[in-house]
Scaffold this active site. Structure first.
Site, mmCIF file in Angstrom:
data_model
loop_
_atom_site.group_PDB
_atom_site.id
_atom_site.type_symbol
_atom_site.label_atom_id
_atom_site.label_comp_id
_atom_site.label_asym_id
_atom_site.label_seq_id
_atom_site.Cartn_x
_atom_site.Cartn_y
_atom_site.Cartn_z
ATOM 1 N N CYS A 34 -0.524 6.985 -2.731
ATOM 2 C CA CYS A 34 -0.712 6.633 -4.142
ATOM 3 C C CYS A 34 -1.946 7.265 -4.770
ATOM 4 C CB CYS A 34 -0.852 5.123 -4.262
ATOM 5 S SG CYS A 34 -2.296 4.545 -3.368
ATOM 6 N N ASP A 36 -5.012 6.265 -4.310
ATOM 7 C CA ASP A 36 -6.116 5.311 -4.421
ATOM 8 C C ASP A 36 -7.211 5.652 -3.411
ATOM 9 O OD1 ASP A 36 -4.733 4.052 -6.357
ATOM 10 O OD2 ASP A 36 -4.123 2.337 -5.156
ATOM 11 N N CYS A 59 -5.370 -0.487 -5.863
ATOM 12 C CA CYS A 59 -4.524 -1.603 -6.272
ATOM 13 C C CYS A 59 -5.050 -2.934 -5.728
ATOM 14 C CB CYS A 59 -3.114 -1.374 -5.754
ATOM 15 S SG CYS A 59 -2.987 -1.665 -4.001
ATOM 16 N N CYS A 103 -1.545 0.239 1.812
ATOM 17 C CA CYS A 103 -2.856 -0.201 1.322
ATOM 18 C C CYS A 103 -3.700 -0.729 2.484
ATOM 19 C CB CYS A 103 -2.698 -1.284 0.263
ATOM 20 S SG CYS A 103 -1.350 -0.996 -0.888
HETATM 21 FE FE1 FES Z 1 -2.342 2.521 -3.177
HETATM 22 FE FE2 FES Z 1 -2.345 0.050 -2.778
HETATM 23 S S1 FES Z 1 -0.976 1.118 -4.048
HETATM 24 S S2 FES Z 1 -3.752 1.445 -2.036
#
Ligand code: FES
Length: 131
Positions: A34, A36, A59, A103
């Site tokens: 994602c 992140d 997230c 995550c």
């Molecule tokens: Fe990427 Fe949770 S959606 S770390």
């Protein structure tokens, strides 16, 4: 999102969020899934992780998993901390939705990266001291 109460608890009230300015080890990891990003800081004394903090630009599940991770890690030896996996974190949270599994992997990788950084610094110190 189908989160457990425990996830919401950590989400609303994250433990050990922030930065350790004089950290002995820090790790930054990004999720290929994602994009992140998570940062983990550790402060180590006599091989024990005395303090650990995280910053997560991601997230809610990433915040909850890193929060739980810091609780699991605090007070552990480096060797014991290395054994903590995302499964341990998920167990504490009482589960995560399948789309949020990555995550928790991010939290585990962040910790491993911070420990690797710490160990690298230890090696450098040893070399500097000639032993
Ligand atoms: Fe990427 Fe949770 S959606 S770390």
């Amino acid at each position: 999102m189908d989160y457990t109460e425990k996830v919401y608890d950590h989400l609303k009230n994250p433990r050990n969020m922030g930065k350790i300015e004089d950290a002995d080890g820090e790790g930054t990891v990004g999720s290929p899934v994602c994009g992140d990003v998570m940062k983990i800081y550790i402060k180590v004394k006599d091989n024990i992780i005395e303090d650990v903090k995280f910053e997560t630009f991601g997230c809610g599940a990433a915040i909850a998993t890193s929060s739980v991770l810091t609780e699991l890690v605090k007070g552990k030896t480096i060797e014991d901390a290395e054994k903590i996996t995302n499964k341990d974190v998920i167990a504490v949270l009482g589960g995560l939705p399948p789309v949020k599994m990555h995550c928790s992997v991010l939290a585990e990788s962040g910790l491993k990266s911070a420990i690797a950084d710490y160990k690298g610094k230890q090696d450098n110190d040893r070399k500097r001291q000639g032993g």
